[in-house]
Design an enzyme around this catalytic site. Structure first.
Site, PDB file in Angstrom:
ATOM      1  N   SER A  13       1.132  -1.414  -0.309  1.00  0.00           N
ATOM      2  CA  SER A  13       0.153  -0.075  -0.561  1.00  0.00           C
ATOM      3  C   SER A  13       0.935   1.381  -0.491  1.00  0.00           C
ATOM      4  O   SER A  13       1.815   1.740  -1.370  1.00  0.00           O
ATOM      5  CB  SER A  13      -1.029  -0.038   1.420  1.00  0.00           C
ATOM      6  OG  SER A  13      -1.860   1.186   1.203  1.00  0.00           O
ATOM      7  N   TYR A  27      -5.128   8.810  -5.188  1.00  0.00           N
ATOM      8  CA  TYR A  27      -4.177   7.816  -4.529  1.00  0.00           C
ATOM      9  C   TYR A  27      -5.084   7.373  -3.129  1.00  0.00           C
ATOM     10  O   TYR A  27      -3.909   6.054  -2.715  1.00  0.00           O
ATOM     11  CB  TYR A  27      -2.444   8.148  -4.511  1.00  0.00           C
ATOM     12  CG  TYR A  27      -1.856   7.677  -4.348  1.00  0.00           C
ATOM     13  CD1 TYR A  27      -1.687   7.099  -5.261  1.00  0.00           C
ATOM     14  CD2 TYR A  27      -0.975   8.007  -3.300  1.00  0.00           C
ATOM     15  CE1 TYR A  27      -0.256   5.668  -5.116  1.00  0.00           C
ATOM     16  CE2 TYR A  27      -0.509   7.268  -2.743  1.00  0.00           C
ATOM     17  CZ  TYR A  27       0.601   6.027  -3.512  1.00  0.00           C
ATOM     18  OH  TYR A  27       1.582   4.981  -3.420  1.00  0.00           O
ATOM     19  N   LYS A  31      -5.639   3.825  -1.522  1.00  0.00           N
ATOM     20  CA  LYS A  31      -4.852   3.084  -0.491  1.00  0.00           C
ATOM     21  C   LYS A  31      -4.956   2.968   0.782  1.00  0.00           C
ATOM     22  O   LYS A  31      -5.026   2.198   1.431  1.00  0.00           O
ATOM     23  CB  LYS A  31      -3.660   4.052  -0.076  1.00  0.00           C
ATOM     24  CG  LYS A  31      -2.443   4.320  -1.417  1.00  0.00           C
ATOM     25  CD  LYS A  31      -2.191   2.866  -2.027  1.00  0.00           C
ATOM     26  CE  LYS A  31      -1.267   3.213  -3.094  1.00  0.00           C
ATOM     27  NZ  LYS A  31      -0.696   1.946  -3.493  1.00  0.00           N
TER      28      LYS A  31
END
Length: 106
Positions: A13, A27, A31
């Site tokens: 991750s 983004y 994650k």
């Protein structure tokens, strides 16, 4: 893995799984999602002897990082500089070492 009664899944991750980062909303969201998947899966497969590890590496000096730097907002660059930049070899070794320790002791 379930049929064998053992196995290990490792997700990679990012530190962005713990907090949103200015300029990286999509983004960070991806994650966070990966973290949720890994945590849920860990609970589901533990009974079958399968282990799950999730790594949260810092910024890593890769071609992808270099490309990202071209369009990264100034504010994001300032935030990211506080964590440093690490070599791919160091990051990969740490992930593998931690996965192996987790496999042996838990």
């Amino acid at each position: 893995m379930k049929a064998r009664g053992y196995g290990h899944i490792t997700f990679v991750s990012s530190q962005a799984a713990f907090l949103g980062i200015y300029g990286f909303a999509p983004y960070s969201a991806s994650k966070y999602a990966l973290r949720g998947l890994a945590e849920g899966l860990q609970m589901e497969v533990a009974i079958h002897g399968v282990k799950v590890t999730i790594a949260y590496p810092p910024d890593t000096d890769t071609p992808g990082f270099a490309e990202e730097e071209k369009t990264k907002p100034k504010e994001t660059k300032l935030i990211c500089k506080t964590s440093g930049l690490f070599s791919p070899h160091k990051v990969a070794k740490k992930i593998l070492d931690d996965t192996m320790v987790f496999s042996m002791h838990f």
